[in-house]
Design an enzyme around this catalytic site. Sequence first.
Site, PDB file in Angstrom:
ATOM      1  N   HIS A 108    -127.036  -0.857 -58.895  1.00 18.25           N
ATOM      2  CA  HIS A 108    -127.940  -0.063 -57.480  1.00 18.25           C
ATOM      3  C   HIS A 108    -129.207  -1.244 -57.962  1.00 18.25           C
ATOM      4  O   HIS A 108    -129.882  -0.236 -58.964  1.00 18.25           O
ATOM      5  CB  HIS A 108    -127.703   1.354 -57.916  1.00 18.25           C
ATOM      6  N   HIS A 110    -133.647  -1.358 -57.756  1.00 24.02           N
ATOM      7  CA  HIS A 110    -134.603  -1.128 -57.231  1.00 24.02           C
ATOM      8  C   HIS A 110    -135.458  -1.805 -56.982  1.00 24.02           C
ATOM      9  O   HIS A 110    -135.491  -2.987 -58.207  1.00 24.02           O
ATOM     10  CB  HIS A 110    -135.628   0.206 -58.109  1.00 24.02           C
ATOM     11  N   CYS A 141    -136.899   6.454 -56.003  1.00 25.19           N
ATOM     12  CA  CYS A 141    -136.769   7.917 -57.078  1.00 25.19           C
ATOM     13  C   CYS A 141    -137.494   8.596 -56.857  1.00 25.19           C
ATOM     14  O   CYS A 141    -138.352   8.183 -57.874  1.00 25.19           O
ATOM     15  CB  CYS A 141    -135.694   8.203 -58.354  1.00 25.19           C
ATOM     16  N   ASN A 150    -134.649   0.316 -52.525  1.00 27.95           N
ATOM     17  CA  ASN A 150    -133.596  -0.525 -52.382  1.00 27.95           C
ATOM     18  C   ASN A 150    -133.740  -2.142 -52.335  1.00 27.95           C
ATOM     19  O   ASN A 150    -134.746  -2.709 -51.847  1.00 27.95           O
ATOM     20  CB  ASN A 150    -132.360  -0.123 -52.332  1.00 27.95           C
TER      21      ASN A 150
END
Length: 209
Positions: A108, A110, A141, A150
Amino acid sequence: MGVSASETHSRKNTGMGVAEATARIVAMAKQAAASGKPVQVSVQSAFGCGYEGAVPEDRVLSICRTYVEAGLTRISLADTAGHAQPEQVARIYEALLALGPGLEAACHFHDTYGAGMANVFAALGAGVTFFETSFAGLGGCPFTKVAAGNVATEDFVHTLQRMGLRRDVDLPRSSTSRADVAAFFRREMPGRVHKTGPIPEPVRTEVPA
């Protein structure tokens, strides 16, 4: 379900320190697994923290080891702050997958500093099989210092398809979803393929016999 490896981010994100958050997430995940649900657990700020800077790799792997000991075998590492770089990504995933048999890894990333796609392919080379991206590069976030989206799904799929992989994914439909997102938020979205269009497939011509 995830735990931040950064004490500062953990407290900003959940109001708990890393140890308390880990205990709670493990208990929740085990309960879900016992009820027959597929479970993925994650380590957030696994490659660095906007507040603390470098996060010790031993701390990341310690949380992963706790997951494995609890019988949780699909683990995602999240680059919440976007600090990851490819060599680091490969090293940490190789260490994660060596913790036990039957583990599955997810990533995951970013794209805060423009390294998202490079990190995705470092993870792919290290044995990661699940990739978390977002249409139009959405995400970010609110509890990290510099929030960014992302890796864009369209960019990732486009590159995979140029490698001959995942031809089953409908790239034009993904790009249409991106346009809908941009219209809804009334702003330009990150990502590249939706701006340039995909690279055309080579035209194949028959050679006369």
